[in-house]
Design a protein around this motif. Structure first.
Motif, PDB file in Angstrom:
ATOM      1  N   PRO A 153      33.095  41.985  12.614  1.00  0.00           N
ATOM      2  CA  PRO A 153      33.435  42.555  11.302  1.00  0.00           C
ATOM      3  C   PRO A 153      33.870  41.491  10.289  1.00  0.00           C
ATOM      4  N   ARG A 154      34.329  40.339  10.787  1.00  0.00           N
ATOM      5  CA  ARG A 154      34.792  39.283   9.894  1.00  0.00           C
ATOM      6  C   ARG A 154      33.690  38.273   9.544  1.00  0.00           C
ATOM      7  N   ARG A 155      32.516  38.552   9.977  1.00  0.00           N
ATOM      8  CA  ARG A 155      31.388  37.660   9.704  1.00  0.00           C
ATOM      9  C   ARG A 155      31.073  37.668   8.212  1.00  0.00           C
ATOM     10  N   ARG A 156      31.023  36.506   7.609  1.00  0.00           N
ATOM     11  CA  ARG A 156      30.753  36.387   6.181  1.00  0.00           C
ATOM     12  C   ARG A 156      29.696  35.313   5.945  1.00  0.00           C
ATOM     13  N   THR A 157      28.807  35.579   5.008  1.00  0.00           N
ATOM     14  CA  THR A 157      27.767  34.618   4.652  1.00  0.00           C
ATOM     15  C   THR A 157      27.966  34.191   3.210  1.00  0.00           C
ATOM     16  N   THR A 158      28.031  32.895   3.025  1.00  0.00           N
ATOM     17  CA  THR A 158      28.204  32.353   1.677  1.00  0.00           C
ATOM     18  C   THR A 158      27.151  31.286   1.416  1.00  0.00           C
ATOM     19  N   LYS A 159      27.007  30.918   0.165  1.00  0.00           N
ATOM     20  CA  LYS A 159      26.070  29.866  -0.219  1.00  0.00           C
ATOM     21  C   LYS A 159      26.858  28.707  -0.820  1.00  0.00           C
ATOM     22  N   GLU A 160      26.490  27.513  -0.384  1.00  0.00           N
ATOM     23  CA  GLU A 160      27.149  26.319  -0.873  1.00  0.00           C
ATOM     24  C   GLU A 160      26.117  25.392  -1.524  1.00  0.00           C
ATOM     25  N   VAL A 161      26.558  24.716  -2.585  1.00  0.00           N
ATOM     26  CA  VAL A 161      25.716  23.720  -3.227  1.00  0.00           C
ATOM     27  C   VAL A 161      26.108  22.356  -2.678  1.00  0.00           C
ATOM     28  N   VAL A 162      25.160  21.656  -2.076  1.00  0.00           N
ATOM     29  CA  VAL A 162      25.441  20.377  -1.429  1.00  0.00           C
ATOM     30  C   VAL A 162      24.402  19.338  -1.862  1.00  0.00           C
TER      31      VAL A 162
END
Length: 272
Positions: A153-162
């Motif tokens: 339930p705590r799984r989160r997907t984010t996008k990062e600029v690298v």
């Protein structure tokens, strides 16, 4: 035309392509090679359909194609290239979990065509990506990377600029190259089939023969393949580089068929 004669003629096109530095001529040679392969595939399918004895007819077969040593980075882009070529030449594929092997299913002449095209285009892809990395064009560019954190339930997907790393640029370049090659070869195949059907003799039944070939291959694949699951060409956390993709697409558009018989020299590990 027999399969051997077809491969000999394709070899001639490879040598002509290798001798020109004109990208338009090179593209013409590549498309001519695919057009020849598609036309020969149609001719062989028609011959098989008229064979008096089914026992003597050629049947689909399975062949193992070695892609590289397990664990080397970039193998998925090599597989992607082979599968793109195979799709345009009536060959189905299963891929080893390690991406080190492709199990090709199809008629021998079609698999031969795939190997001939792959052995040339692989070297072109690696050489073009080498040149792109050495140019440093990717430096200063940023990429969007998908990052997954947590579980359940705590799984989160984010996008990062690298910043774009060399390996990211190479993987994106080679992926775009493979995609463009697939589109080019598939367009030539479709054009050749449409022309063959339009110009066929009365009652030749070319469309039906091609459909029967498709069904025969599909049935063989269903009965033979032991594949489980779905092969993914990129990991969920892969970084996306638009600059490298654009450069790879341009290289794919300009790719020519080379004459090198060996593919081992192109199987190097990518930069870390």
């Amino acid at each position: 035309m027999s399969s051997d004669k077809m491969l000999t003629r394709i070899g001639g096109l490879l040598r002509q392509a290798e001798s020109t530095d004109n990208p338009h001529e090179a593209e013409a040679f590549m498309e001519a090679a695919q057009r020849l392969a598609s036309a020969t595939s149609i001719d062989l399918a028609m011959a098989r359909s008229h064979s008096a004895s089914r026992e003597k007819r050629a049947s689909p077969a399975q062949r193992v194609i070695s892609i590289g040593e397990p664990g080397k980075r970039g193998l998925k882009t090599f597989v992607h290239l082979f599968v793109s070529i195979a799709f345009a030449n009536d060959v189905k594929c299963d891929i080893a979990h390690s991406s080190s092997q492709v199990f090709a299913y199809g008629f021998d002449s079609d698999i031969d065509t795939c190997e001939a095209l792959y052995s040339s285009l692989l070297i072109q892809m690696v050489r073009a990506s080498d040149a792109y990395i050495k140019s440093g064009a990717y430096r200063g560019e940023t990429a969007v990377r998908t990052v997954t954190k947590g579980y359940g339930p705590r799984r989160r997907t984010t996008k990062e600029v690298v910043p774009v790393a060399a390996v990211t640029a190479r993987l994106n370049f080679q992926t775009a190259f493979a995609e463009r090659i697939g589109k080019r070869l598939q367009a030539v195949k479709k054009e050749t089939e449409v022309k063959a059907i339009a110009e066929e003799k009365p009652d030749a039944g070319t469309a039906l023969v091609l459909r029967n070939k498709e069904v025969e291959l599909r049935d063989y694949y269903s009965a033979t393949s032991k594949a489980r699951g779905t092969w993914r060409r990129q990991s969920a956390n892969a970084s996306y580089s638009q600059g490298a993709r654009s450069a790879g697409d341009r290289a794919g558009r300009a790719a020519r068929l080379g004459g090198e018989p060996e593919i081992g020299a192109a199987r190097g590990q990518l930069e870390r």
